[in-house]
Design a protein around this motif. Structure first.
Motif, PDB file in Angstrom:
ATOM      1  N   LEU A 146      19.514   7.917  -8.644  1.00  8.02           N
ATOM      2  CA  LEU A 146      18.294   8.587  -9.147  1.00  8.02           C
ATOM      3  C   LEU A 146      18.604   9.352 -10.445  1.00  8.02           C
ATOM      4  CD1 LEU A 146      16.851   9.848  -5.747  1.00  8.02           C
ATOM      5  CD2 LEU A 146      16.109   7.864  -7.046  1.00  8.02           C
ATOM      6  N   MET A 202       6.545   6.712  -7.120  1.00  7.81           N
ATOM      7  CA  MET A 202       6.171   5.495  -6.393  1.00  7.81           C
ATOM      8  C   MET A 202       6.186   5.742  -4.880  1.00  7.81           C
ATOM      9  SD  MET A 202       5.512   2.202  -6.394  1.00  7.81           S
ATOM     10  CE  MET A 202       5.502   0.971  -5.109  1.00  7.81           C
ATOM     11  N   CYS A 203       7.320   6.261  -4.363  1.00  2.95           N
ATOM     12  CA  CYS A 203       7.409   6.525  -2.917  1.00  2.95           C
ATOM     13  C   CYS A 203       7.528   8.017  -2.630  1.00  2.95           C
ATOM     14  CB  CYS A 203       8.596   5.816  -2.285  1.00  2.95           C
ATOM     15  SG  CYS A 203       9.078   4.271  -3.039  1.00  2.95           S
ATOM     16  N   GLY A 204       7.713   8.820  -3.689  1.00  5.38           N
ATOM     17  CA  GLY A 204       7.806  10.268  -3.507  1.00  5.38           C
ATOM     18  C   GLY A 204       8.897  10.635  -2.522  1.00  5.38           C
ATOM     19  N   TRP A 248      17.819   9.558 -13.790  1.00  6.62           N
ATOM     20  CA  TRP A 248      16.740   9.091 -14.663  1.00  6.62           C
ATOM     21  C   TRP A 248      17.136   9.064 -16.132  1.00  6.62           C
ATOM     22  CZ3 TRP A 248      13.455   6.702 -11.806  1.00  6.62           C
ATOM     23  CH2 TRP A 248      13.309   7.091 -10.473  1.00  6.62           C
ATOM     24  N   CYS A 279      11.331   8.090  -0.584  1.00  2.93           N
ATOM     25  CA  CYS A 279      12.201   7.272  -1.445  1.00  2.93           C
ATOM     26  C   CYS A 279      13.290   6.600  -0.609  1.00  2.93           C
ATOM     27  CB  CYS A 279      12.828   8.172  -2.501  1.00  2.93           C
ATOM     28  SG  CYS A 279      14.072   7.321  -3.492  1.00  2.93           S
ATOM     29  N   ALA A 280      13.275   5.275  -0.586  1.00  7.74           N
ATOM     30  CA  ALA A 280      14.248   4.527   0.219  1.00  7.74           C
ATOM     31  C   ALA A 280      15.676   4.825  -0.219  1.00  7.74           C
ATOM     32  CB  ALA A 280      13.957   3.032   0.098  1.00  7.74           C
ATOM     33  N   MET A 281      15.890   4.931  -1.533  1.00  3.18           N
ATOM     34  CA  MET A 281      17.230   5.188  -2.063  1.00  3.18           C
ATOM     35  C   MET A 281      17.771   6.500  -1.457  1.00  3.18           C
ATOM     36  SD  MET A 281      17.917   2.939  -4.628  1.00  3.18           S
ATOM     37  CE  MET A 281      17.072   1.887  -5.773  1.00  3.18           C
ATOM     38  N   THR A 328      12.902  12.118  -7.003  1.00  9.14           N
ATOM     39  CA  THR A 328      12.634  10.680  -6.954  1.00  9.14           C
ATOM     40  C   THR A 328      11.600  10.329  -8.031  1.00  9.14           C
ATOM     41  OG1 THR A 328      10.785  10.848  -5.421  1.00  9.14           O
ATOM     42  CG2 THR A 328      13.001  10.756  -4.457  1.00  9.14           C
ATOM     43  N   CYS A 329      11.043   9.117  -7.951  1.00 13.10           N
ATOM     44  CA  CYS A 329       9.877   8.841  -8.801  1.00 13.10           C
ATOM     45  C   CYS A 329       8.629   8.863  -7.920  1.00 13.10           C
ATOM     46  CB  CYS A 329      10.038   7.522  -9.556  1.00 13.10           C
ATOM     47  SG  CYS A 329       9.631   6.042  -8.614  1.00 13.10           S
TER      48      CYS A 329
END
Ligand code: SF4
Length: 439
Positions: free
Chosen positions: A379, A410-412, A381, A415-417, A407-408
């Motif tokens: 993450l 997209m999933c807030g 950026w 975040c899978a990562m 995170t970004c």
């Protein structure tokens, strides 16, 4: 001496040294590529602000951006803005295809502002001047064609598209074949009209030695044009196209014998399953000469998005061994491209070129993706932005809907990562896990 003659003499030119350093390859491998004719370095001695670029086997796949005026819109400042956009977006070369306004003045302004190798199609200027001076392209004289070529060479043009393979024989094949879109190359159309009207051979073919003499004098590279390239999928890889390619292969040999660098232009419009075959055919028939493909466009129905259509074909072509991609812009088939179209076209082609480079095993290509993947997983950026193919656009998109955390958006917090990292390894700093109800 030309770049090819210097290499044959074992002399390392500043251009060879620069290309080797930029590509991260040995000087000897660049010299051998030049000697074999599988690499070219278009570098006209009169292009004094040129930063040289190598095109060919073992090197990064290069991207060309076409700019230039038309008879409907001609403004030097706009063309210089397009040039700037092409450079800033990462194009490797630029072609000035101007057909409107003061063509010579536009070309000189572009060369003066372009550190990128510049290409032209001199038959455009010769044809348009024939209309102005004699009322029709068919009244153009052989001397006038060669005068324009010499004028452009004197100005510092580094490579020229010359449609030498449009001959009486290849045009006869075209007539016999029967096509939907006949000829879609402007240069091919000018010459075919001239040849049929005057019942004479193509001057660029008939007087090829004169062309080679000029190429040697100014050391510009020949880009042997595909005047009979297919203009739609239905016309792809037909007898006319292959006949022209066979002729171009013979002309590559003659250029090399004369100490001139040559590459070969290719389609055009091709179904996906013919792209690789076309690259193999060119490499075989043209003795490994660098292949410069125009797209290729893999469907005829996507005008408005043809930068995507061209990038799909370009990626497959590059992976199969094409060396040089001519970009296609969203304006293709619809209008003269503007500055935004130039940016979109260059980025789309660079994605295609890089995708091909990963498959080709070009030095540094796969490593670039690995660095990006590591930054993505971390993450990180800032590093992602730096590694992005188009950092400015990357930032705009990333900042459009800001994330609340690290995170970004997209999933807030899902975040899978981050989630997997927490359970698989040490957690990413400042992240909490929604799986345990943490806030
Ligand atoms: S939030 Fe989703 S899209 Fe964004 S980095 Fe994490 S996994 Fe990727």
């Amino acid at each position: 001496m030309t770049q090819l003659e210097l290499a044959r003499s074992g002399i390392v030119s500043p251009q060879v040294k620069h290309v080797a350093e930029k590509e991260g390859v040995e000087i000897d491998s660049i010299l051998q590529g030049l000697i074999d004719g599988t690499t070219i370095i278009p570098a006209n001695a009169n292009h004094t602000n040129l930063i040289p670029c190598g095109i060919g086997k073992g090197l990064k796949t290069k991207v060309n951006a076409n700019i230039g005026t038309s008879s409907d819109f001609f403004d030097i400042d706009t063309e210089l803005m397009k040039l700037r956009a092409a450079i800033d977006s990462g194009a490797d070369t630029v072609m000035d295809l101007s057909t409107g306004g003061d063509i010579s003045a536009i070309r000189r302004a572009i060369i003066a502002s372009s550190p990128l190798p510049l290409g032209t199609v001199p038959i455009y200027q010769a044809g348009i001047e024939a209309i102005e001076n004699h009322g029709a392209i068919v009244n153009m004289t052989t001397n006038e064609i060669f005068d324009v070529i010499e004028e452009q060479a004197r100005d510092g043009v580094d490579f020229m598209t010359v449609h030498c393979g449009v001959t009486q024989a290849s045009v006869a094949r075209l007539k016999n074949q029967g096509r939907i879109t006949d000829i879609v190359s402007r240069g091919g159309a000018f010459l075919t009209g001239w040849m049929l009207h005057n019942e004479r051979e193509n001057p660029l073919y008939e007087h090829y030695d004169r062309l080679l003499d000029l190429a040697r004098k100014y050391d510009f590279a020949l880009s042997l044009g595909d005047g009979l390239r297919p203009g739609c999928l239905a016309d792809a890889t037909d007898r006319a196209q292959v006949e022209e390619l066979i002729i171009l292969g013979e002309l590559v040999e003659r250029a090399r014998e004369a100490g001139i660098q040559a590459m070969v232009e290719g389609p055009g419009h091709l179904p996906l399953d013919q792209v690789t075959a076309n690259v193999q055919l060119e490499k075989r028939l043209c003795h490994g000469a660098p292949f410069y493909v125009l797209g290729p466009l893999v469907t005829d129905i996507a005008a408005g998005y043809d930068h995507i259509t061209g990038a799909i074909g370009g990626a497959i072509a590059a992976a199969a061994g094409a060396d040089f991609l001519c970009y296609v812009t969203p304006a293709e088939h619809l209008s003269l491209p503007d500055v935004e179209d130039v940016k979109e076209g260059v980025i789309a082609s660079r994605i295609a070129a890089h995708a091909g480079d990963i498959v080709k095993g070009v030095k540094g290509a796969r490593e670039w993706d690995e660095e990006m993947s590591k930054a993505r997983k971390a993450l990180d950026w800032g590093t992602q932005a730096k590694l992005s193919l188009a950092p400015e656009h990357w930032r705009q998109v990333h900042n459009k809907i800001p994330a609340a955390g690290a995170t970004c958006s997209m999933c807030g917090k899902y975040c899978a990562m981050a989630i997997v990292d927490k359970y698989l390894r040490s957690p990413v700093p400042h992240l909490t896990s929604p799986l345990k109800g943490e806030k």
